[in-house]
Design a protein around this motif. Structure first.
Motif, mmCIF file in Angstrom:
data_model
loop_
_atom_site.group_PDB
_atom_site.id
_atom_site.type_symbol
_atom_site.label_atom_id
_atom_site.label_comp_id
_atom_site.label_asym_id
_atom_site.label_seq_id
_atom_site.Cartn_x
_atom_site.Cartn_y
_atom_site.Cartn_z
ATOM 1 N N ARG A 60 0.839 -1.212 0.000
ATOM 2 C CA ARG A 60 0.000 0.000 0.000
ATOM 3 C C ARG A 60 0.870 1.257 0.000
ATOM 4 O O ARG A 60 0.514 2.261 -0.629
ATOM 5 C CB ARG A 60 -0.917 -0.012 1.219
ATOM 6 N N THR A 61 1.983 1.189 0.695
ATOM 7 C CA THR A 61 2.895 2.334 0.750
ATOM 8 C C THR A 61 3.560 2.559 -0.597
ATOM 9 O O THR A 61 3.640 3.699 -1.082
ATOM 10 C CB THR A 61 3.972 2.100 1.830
ATOM 11 N N TRP A 62 4.045 1.483 -1.225
ATOM 12 C CA TRP A 62 4.690 1.604 -2.546
ATOM 13 C C TRP A 62 3.722 2.168 -3.577
ATOM 14 O O TRP A 62 4.114 2.926 -4.463
ATOM 15 C CB TRP A 62 5.162 0.239 -3.027
ATOM 16 N N GLU A 63 2.446 1.776 -3.461
ATOM 17 C CA GLU A 63 1.463 2.142 -4.477
ATOM 18 C C GLU A 63 1.247 3.654 -4.545
ATOM 19 O O GLU A 63 0.881 4.182 -5.601
ATOM 20 C CB GLU A 63 0.132 1.429 -4.195
ATOM 21 N N ILE A 64 1.488 4.355 -3.472
ATOM 22 C CA ILE A 64 1.254 5.806 -3.457
ATOM 23 C C ILE A 64 2.166 6.510 -4.464
ATOM 24 O O ILE A 64 1.678 7.198 -5.364
ATOM 25 C CB ILE A 64 1.407 6.366 -2.035
ATOM 26 N N PRO A 65 3.504 6.361 -4.383
ATOM 27 C CA PRO A 65 4.334 6.994 -5.416
ATOM 28 C C PRO A 65 4.162 6.371 -6.789
ATOM 29 O O PRO A 65 4.201 7.078 -7.804
ATOM 30 C CB PRO A 65 5.765 6.820 -4.888
ATOM 31 N N LEU A 66 3.976 5.049 -6.860
ATOM 32 C CA LEU A 66 3.824 4.400 -8.161
ATOM 33 C C LEU A 66 2.589 4.924 -8.896
ATOM 34 O O LEU A 66 2.611 5.105 -10.115
ATOM 35 C CB LEU A 66 3.734 2.885 -7.993
ATOM 36 N N SER A 67 1.508 5.168 -8.163
ATOM 37 C CA SER A 67 0.265 5.624 -8.788
ATOM 38 C C SER A 67 0.367 7.047 -9.298
ATOM 39 O O SER A 67 -0.479 7.490 -10.081
ATOM 40 C CB SER A 67 -0.893 5.523 -7.784
ATOM 41 N N LYS A 68 1.397 7.772 -8.848
ATOM 42 C CA LYS A 68 1.580 9.165 -9.244
ATOM 43 C C LYS A 68 2.775 9.356 -10.189
ATOM 44 O O LYS A 68 3.249 10.467 -10.382
ATOM 45 C CB LYS A 68 1.737 10.030 -7.997
ATOM 46 N N GLY A 69 3.262 8.255 -10.748
ATOM 47 C CA GLY A 69 4.318 8.342 -11.739
ATOM 48 C C GLY A 69 5.728 8.332 -11.182
ATOM 49 O O GLY A 69 6.687 8.566 -11.929
ATOM 50 N N GLY A 70 5.881 8.049 -9.912
ATOM 51 C CA GLY A 70 7.215 7.986 -9.319
ATOM 52 C C GLY A 70 7.815 6.595 -9.422
ATOM 53 O O GLY A 70 7.105 5.613 -9.672
ATOM 54 N N LYS A 71 9.105 6.507 -9.221
ATOM 55 C CA LYS A 71 9.813 5.225 -9.187
ATOM 56 C C LYS A 71 10.092 4.861 -7.734
ATOM 57 O O LYS A 71 10.377 5.735 -6.910
ATOM 58 C CB LYS A 71 11.123 5.298 -9.969
ATOM 59 N N VAL A 72 10.026 3.574 -7.437
ATOM 60 C CA VAL A 72 10.225 3.091 -6.064
ATOM 61 C C VAL A 72 11.401 2.132 -6.013
ATOM 62 O O VAL A 72 11.510 1.222 -6.848
ATOM 63 C CB VAL A 72 8.956 2.380 -5.541
ATOM 64 N N LEU A 73 12.281 2.337 -5.046
ATOM 65 C CA LEU A 73 13.314 1.371 -4.711
ATOM 66 C C LEU A 73 13.015 0.888 -3.296
ATOM 67 O O LEU A 73 13.177 1.634 -2.324
ATOM 68 C CB LEU A 73 14.714 1.994 -4.775
ATOM 69 N N ALA A 74 12.521 -0.339 -3.182
ATOM 70 C CA ALA A 74 12.171 -0.918 -1.886
ATOM 71 C C ALA A 74 13.364 -1.679 -1.330
ATOM 72 O O ALA A 74 13.964 -2.507 -2.019
ATOM 73 C CB ALA A 74 10.973 -1.848 -2.033
ATOM 74 N N LEU A 75 13.706 -1.408 -0.081
ATOM 75 C CA LEU A 75 14.821 -2.073 0.582
ATOM 76 C C LEU A 75 14.295 -3.213 1.442
ATOM 77 O O LEU A 75 13.291 -3.066 2.142
ATOM 78 C CB LEU A 75 15.585 -1.081 1.466
ATOM 79 N N THR A 76 14.958 -4.351 1.388
ATOM 80 C CA THR A 76 14.579 -5.445 2.273
ATOM 81 C C THR A 76 14.949 -5.100 3.707
ATOM 82 O O THR A 76 15.785 -4.235 3.973
ATOM 83 C CB THR A 76 15.253 -6.765 1.866
ATOM 84 N N ILE A 77 14.301 -5.781 4.650
ATOM 85 C CA ILE A 77 14.533 -5.537 6.077
ATOM 86 C C ILE A 77 15.895 -6.111 6.462
ATOM 87 O O ILE A 77 16.157 -7.297 6.242
ATOM 88 C CB ILE A 77 13.434 -6.192 6.921
ATOM 89 N N PRO A 78 16.780 -5.280 7.015
ATOM 90 C CA PRO A 78 18.134 -5.772 7.311
ATOM 91 C C PRO A 78 18.194 -6.683 8.530
ATOM 92 O O PRO A 78 17.274 -6.730 9.356
ATOM 93 C CB PRO A 78 18.923 -4.477 7.553
ATOM 94 N N ASP A 79 19.280 -7.371 8.627
ATOM 95 C CA ASP A 79 19.587 -8.281 9.716
ATOM 96 C C ASP A 79 19.660 -7.528 11.048
ATOM 97 O O ASP A 79 19.871 -6.319 11.084
ATOM 98 C CB ASP A 79 20.937 -8.953 9.418
#
Length: 253
Positions: A106-125
């Motif tokens: 749901r969080t990623w969809e906000i910028p994606l729906s407005k034409g932005g690019k998303v770089l999602a980081l995995t949860i670190p150790d």
């Protein structure tokens, strides 16, 4: 290349929790990210890097202000890239992994729906190995890496910043004693790692937009670049899921 000098700044939103805020060192990874991006693309692609850091220590993806903060950021102004990190606190509070994944999507969809690019980081150790923490983190990270949408990319920060697989002397340098947060040097390292991935993505995109004959005169070189771009567009997992391959002229000679 001179024509590129008129490009506008590259705008980046670094979004998340305490690891985005640079807590407790007071040194967000975004500062090193900016430095590395400007070094890599000096006088090229964009005039400079402008970034906003929105990281709230303790915030959860599954409740709290997380998603609302993303909406608020994108109501104020658009960004070229939104770098998203979240889920560490949710795992600590034993929130269901399905809820964490849904919250991130749901969080990623906000910028994606407005034409932005998303770089999602995995949860670190982290230092903790209590309960089934690793298995639950792995489940969320698997979902992050397998998510597919246009203009969505992921980076495996968990592998880039391992806690338990790091040499003891490096662990002492890059991590705080709590084994959750990073030191100032650790946040710099995080910024370098994220920048390396973003640079790879952006260079490939730039290569796709450039007339191939202008960067490769030899027919063998042109064919190699065309094959690389074809594989990326077709969705070869070696390129899309495992990282991007940048072809240098010297490698083709």
């Amino acid at each position: 290349m001179a024509a590129r000098m008129s490009k506008t700044p590259l705008s980046i939103l670094c979004f998340g929790d305490s690891l985005t805020a640079g807590y407790p060192a007071g040194q967000p990874y975004a500062a090193k990210l900016k430095e590395k991006l400007e070094d890599a693309f000096r006088d090229h692609l964009f005039s400079c890097v402008e970034y906003e850091v929105d990281g709230v220590p303790g915030d959860l993806v599954t409740r709290g202000s997380y998603i609302d903060r993303m909406r608020a950021n994108w109501k104020r102004e658009p960004y070229d890239w939104t770098i998203v990190l979240g889920g560490t606190n949710d795992l600590g509070w034993d929130r269901p992994t399905s809820d964490i994944i849904t919250g991130l999507e749901r969080t990623w969809e906000i910028p994606l729906s407005k034409g932005g690019k998303v770089l999602a980081l995995t949860i670190p150790d982290t230092k903790s190995r209590l309960y089934n923490l690793k298995e639950r983190r792995d489940a969320v990270n698997k979902a992050i890496k397998e998510y597919k949408k246009p203009f969505f990319f992921s980076f495996d920060l968990n592998s880039a910043l391992p806690y338990h697989d790091m040499a003891p002397e490096d662990r002492a340098k890059y991590w705080e004693m709590d084994g959750v947060h990073l030191s100032a040097a650790g946040y710099d390292l995080m910024g370098e790692k994220v920048a390396e991935e973003l640079i790879r993505i952006m260079k490939l995109a730039d290569a796709q937009e450039t007339e191939i004959s202008s960067i490769a005169s030899d027919p063998r070189q042109r064919k190699a670049i065309e094959d690389m771009i074809f594989e990326e567009e077709r969705g070869n997992p070696r390129l899309l899921s495992q990282g991007y391959i940048i072809v240098r002229k010297s490698d083709l000679d």
